[in-house]
Design a protein around this motif. Structure first.
Motif, PDB file in Angstrom:
ATOM      1  N   SER A  77      -7.283   7.373  -7.133  1.00  0.00           N
ATOM      2  CA  SER A  77      -8.497   7.909  -6.921  1.00  0.00           C
ATOM      3  C   SER A  77      -8.517   8.665  -5.529  1.00  0.00           C
ATOM      4  O   SER A  77      -9.327   9.747  -5.361  1.00  0.00           O
ATOM      5  N   ARG A  78      -8.149   8.163  -4.632  1.00  0.00           N
ATOM      6  CA  ARG A  78      -7.919   8.618  -3.137  1.00  0.00           C
ATOM      7  C   ARG A  78      -7.028   9.833  -3.088  1.00  0.00           C
ATOM      8  O   ARG A  78      -7.143  10.738  -2.387  1.00  0.00           O
ATOM      9  N   ALA A  79      -6.181   9.783  -4.111  1.00  0.00           N
ATOM     10  CA  ALA A  79      -5.015  10.979  -4.240  1.00  0.00           C
ATOM     11  C   ALA A  79      -5.586  12.082  -4.934  1.00  0.00           C
ATOM     12  O   ALA A  79      -5.019  13.246  -4.911  1.00  0.00           O
ATOM     13  N   LEU A  80      -6.715  12.025  -5.817  1.00  0.00           N
ATOM     14  CA  LEU A  80      -7.216  13.276  -6.616  1.00  0.00           C
ATOM     15  C   LEU A  80      -7.966  13.958  -5.906  1.00  0.00           C
ATOM     16  O   LEU A  80      -9.335  14.142  -6.060  1.00  0.00           O
ATOM     17  N   THR A  81      -7.517  14.742  -4.643  1.00  0.00           N
ATOM     18  CA  THR A  81      -8.287  15.560  -3.901  1.00  0.00           C
ATOM     19  C   THR A  81      -8.449  17.033  -4.338  1.00  0.00           C
ATOM     20  O   THR A  81      -9.282  17.801  -3.897  1.00  0.00           O
ATOM     21  N   LYS A  82      -7.158  17.627  -5.137  1.00  0.00           N
ATOM     22  CA  LYS A  82      -7.177  18.632  -5.454  1.00  0.00           C
ATOM     23  C   LYS A  82      -7.893  19.319  -6.695  1.00  0.00           C
ATOM     24  O   LYS A  82      -8.361  20.193  -6.791  1.00  0.00           O
ATOM     25  N   PRO A  83      -7.621  18.549  -7.935  1.00  0.00           N
ATOM     26  CA  PRO A  83      -8.276  18.909  -9.132  1.00  0.00           C
ATOM     27  C   PRO A  83      -9.596  19.212  -8.976  1.00  0.00           C
ATOM     28  O   PRO A  83     -10.569  18.419  -8.482  1.00  0.00           O
ATOM     29  N   ALA A 103       0.815  -1.214   0.084  1.00  0.00           N
ATOM     30  CA  ALA A 103       0.064   0.026   0.025  1.00  0.00           C
ATOM     31  C   ALA A 103       0.695   1.315   0.147  1.00  0.00           C
ATOM     32  O   ALA A 103       0.522   2.253  -0.616  1.00  0.00           O
ATOM     33  N   GLU A 104       1.853   1.333   0.748  1.00  0.00           N
ATOM     34  CA  GLU A 104       2.834   2.614   0.938  1.00  0.00           C
ATOM     35  C   GLU A 104       3.221   2.833  -0.532  1.00  0.00           C
ATOM     36  O   GLU A 104       3.451   3.878  -0.977  1.00  0.00           O
ATOM     37  N   LYS A 105       3.607   1.583  -1.389  1.00  0.00           N
ATOM     38  CA  LYS A 105       4.464   1.790  -2.623  1.00  0.00           C
ATOM     39  C   LYS A 105       3.277   2.555  -3.574  1.00  0.00           C
ATOM     40  O   LYS A 105       3.539   3.406  -4.174  1.00  0.00           O
ATOM     41  N   LYS A 106       2.201   1.773  -3.635  1.00  0.00           N
ATOM     42  CA  LYS A 106       0.964   2.315  -4.495  1.00  0.00           C
ATOM     43  C   LYS A 106       0.559   3.727  -4.012  1.00  0.00           C
ATOM     44  O   LYS A 106       0.202   4.449  -4.877  1.00  0.00           O
ATOM     45  N   GLN A 107       0.524   4.016  -2.811  1.00  0.00           N
ATOM     46  CA  GLN A 107      -0.006   5.370  -2.396  1.00  0.00           C
ATOM     47  C   GLN A 107       1.095   6.556  -2.952  1.00  0.00           C
ATOM     48  O   GLN A 107       0.707   7.718  -3.283  1.00  0.00           O
ATOM     49  N   ALA A 108       2.448   6.188  -2.789  1.00  0.00           N
ATOM     50  CA  ALA A 108       3.669   7.003  -3.424  1.00  0.00           C
ATOM     51  C   ALA A 108       3.413   7.241  -5.021  1.00  0.00           C
ATOM     52  O   ALA A 108       3.439   8.484  -5.421  1.00  0.00           O
ATOM     53  N   ILE A 109       3.006   5.987  -5.621  1.00  0.00           N
ATOM     54  CA  ILE A 109       2.785   6.240  -7.139  1.00  0.00           C
ATOM     55  C   ILE A 109       1.469   7.164  -7.363  1.00  0.00           C
ATOM     56  O   ILE A 109       1.574   7.862  -8.150  1.00  0.00           O
ATOM     57  N   ALA A 110       0.585   6.875  -6.703  1.00  0.00           N
ATOM     58  CA  ALA A 110      -0.732   7.537  -6.912  1.00  0.00           C
ATOM     59  C   ALA A 110      -0.529   8.949  -6.705  1.00  0.00           C
ATOM     60  O   ALA A 110      -1.143   9.802  -7.367  1.00  0.00           O
ATOM     61  N   LEU A 111       0.154   9.462  -5.629  1.00  0.00           N
ATOM     62  CA  LEU A 111       0.424  10.785  -5.395  1.00  0.00           C
ATOM     63  C   LEU A 111       1.109  11.312  -6.640  1.00  0.00           C
ATOM     64  O   LEU A 111       1.082  12.725  -7.156  1.00  0.00           O
ATOM     65  N   LYS A 112       2.408  10.814  -7.110  1.00  0.00           N
ATOM     66  CA  LYS A 112       2.932  11.134  -8.358  1.00  0.00           C
ATOM     67  C   LYS A 112       1.990  11.282  -9.591  1.00  0.00           C
ATOM     68  O   LYS A 112       2.325  12.189 -10.325  1.00  0.00           O
ATOM     69  N   ALA A 113       1.275  10.207  -9.881  1.00  0.00           N
ATOM     70  CA  ALA A 113       0.568  10.246 -10.668  1.00  0.00           C
ATOM     71  C   ALA A 113      -0.722  11.433 -10.808  1.00  0.00           C
ATOM     72  O   ALA A 113      -1.102  11.956 -11.786  1.00  0.00           O
ATOM     73  N   ALA A 114      -1.036  11.746  -9.604  1.00  0.00           N
ATOM     74  CA  ALA A 114      -2.225  12.634  -9.326  1.00  0.00           C
ATOM     75  C   ALA A 114      -1.508  14.019  -9.775  1.00  0.00           C
ATOM     76  O   ALA A 114      -2.227  15.142 -10.104  1.00  0.00           O
ATOM     77  N   ALA A 115      -0.183  14.167  -9.597  1.00  0.00           N
ATOM     78  CA  ALA A 115       0.220  15.478 -10.030  1.00  0.00           C
ATOM     79  C   ALA A 115       0.082  15.958 -11.481  1.00  0.00           C
ATOM     80  O   ALA A 115       0.284  17.075 -11.854  1.00  0.00           O
ATOM     81  N   LEU A 116       0.206  14.838 -12.291  1.00  0.00           N
ATOM     82  CA  LEU A 116      -0.159  14.984 -13.779  1.00  0.00           C
ATOM     83  C   LEU A 116      -1.380  15.697 -14.156  1.00  0.00           C
ATOM     84  O   LEU A 116      -1.858  15.992 -15.252  1.00  0.00           O
ATOM     85  N   VAL A 117      -2.335  15.684 -13.123  1.00  0.00           N
ATOM     86  CA  VAL A 117      -3.804  15.780 -13.680  1.00  0.00           C
ATOM     87  C   VAL A 117      -4.216  17.462 -13.067  1.00  0.00           C
ATOM     88  O   VAL A 117      -3.945  17.945 -12.151  1.00  0.00           O
ATOM     89  N   GLU A 118      -4.850  18.006 -14.039  1.00  0.00           N
ATOM     90  CA  GLU A 118      -5.113  19.252 -13.929  1.00  0.00           C
ATOM     91  C   GLU A 118      -6.752  19.801 -14.087  1.00  0.00           C
ATOM     92  O   GLU A 118      -7.269  18.991 -14.317  1.00  0.00           O
ATOM     93  N   ASP A 119      -7.007  20.762 -13.306  1.00  0.00           N
ATOM     94  CA  ASP A 119      -8.267  21.095 -13.372  1.00  0.00           C
ATOM     95  C   ASP A 119      -9.116  21.140 -14.586  1.00  0.00           C
ATOM     96  O   ASP A 119      -8.488  21.512 -15.467  1.00  0.00           O
ATOM     97  N   GLY A 120     -10.288  20.536 -14.685  1.00  0.00           N
ATOM     98  CA  GLY A 120     -11.287  20.530 -15.757  1.00  0.00           C
ATOM     99  C   GLY A 120     -10.820  19.313 -16.741  1.00  0.00           C
ATOM    100  O   GLY A 120     -11.148  19.341 -18.065  1.00  0.00           O
TER     101      GLY A 120
END
Length: 258
Positions: A115-121, A83-100
């Motif tokens: 999907s858990r990491a995409l809290t900001k866009p 889970a820790e590895k997957k969460q780190a990957i998820a945070l890195k991937a989420a940084a690729l996503v922008e509003d809209g």
């Protein structure tokens, strides 16, 4: 470095962590496992018997060995493995996503953590075939969620098949995120489930960018069916630098280390 928690754990979680250890070390002793989880040798033997009955491992004298041909564990077990590895990957991937943005997220345990990491866009359009992803994203920050339905696969908590693929192929996402079951430097991106691999192959061309989510336990792992070639992805997100042979195979792909 993955560090196991001390103290007593729920049985299904402990069995998941034993399977996780076997993915890394291939063989573990009963004594070592009992010390790691602070339980009796007999408790570990019961866990091993359960893993053996489910086809993920087999007993050897004084220990347990990974069954190399084992398929992926059921989704709810896999979700908490590494889970820790997957969460780190998820945070890195989420940084690729922008509003809209319009994004596609397929099924898989790392997809859930994304999907858990995409809290900001805000105001995303999300296409998914995974129940957990749909539940996480629905109603968040003005997101629109399109669920590609059909018959729900209980073990994968997702939908697959021609109708699911046809629905997802109607969209043109800016990014498609694919959780990958195994990576082989000679054969490409692999999976353990034919419908899951088929869906990836069917819909990847619709996306402007394809992002593979791969934790390091999947490196040079034996899958059973090919999903994608390396040339079909644009970004490879992982938690540690891939080994030299795999890096060579990924030479035209952007590799992001979480």
């Amino acid at each position: 470095m993955f560090i196991l928690p001390r103290g007593r754990m729920l049985q299904d979680t402990r069995q998941s962590e034993i399977y996780n250890l076997l993915q890394v070390h291939r063989t573990c002793t009963i004594t070592d496992l009992a010390q790691r989880f602070d339980v009796s040798d007999e408790t570990i033997r019961r866990d091993i018997r359960q893993l053996e009955e489910e086809g993920f491992a087999f007993r050897v004298r004084g220990g347990v060995t990974l069954k190399e041909t084992a398929a992926e564990a059921p989704y709810l077990v896999r979700r908490n493995q590494n889970a820790e590895k997957k969460q780190a990957i998820a945070l890195k991937a989420a940084a690729l996503v922008e509003d809209g943005m319009t994004i596609l997220i397929d099924s898989g345990s790392t997809s859930y953590w994304l999907s858990r990491a995409l809290t900001k866009p805000r105001n995303l359009t999300v296409i998914t075939n995974a129940l957990d992803v749909a539940r996480e994203m629905t109603g968040r920050n003005g997101c629109k969620v399109f669920f590609a339905g059909g018959e729900i696969d209980y073990d994968y908590q997702s939908c697959f098949g021609p109708d699911t693929e046809a629905f997802m192929n109607r969209f043109t996402p800016e990014i498609a995120f694919f959780a990958i079951g195994a990576v082989d430097s000679r054969r490409g991106l692999l999976d353990f489930h034919y419908p899951e691999a088929s869906l990836k192959a069917a819909i990847c061309a619709q996306a402007s960018r394809v992002v593979a989510l791969v934790d390091s336990t999947k490196f040079e792992r034996q899958g059973i069916i090919k999903a994608l070639d390396f040339k079909q992805i644009d970004i490879f997100v992982t938690d540690q630098t891939p080994p030299p042979q795999l890096l060579t195979a990924l030479n035209e792909v952007e590799v992001l280390i979480a």
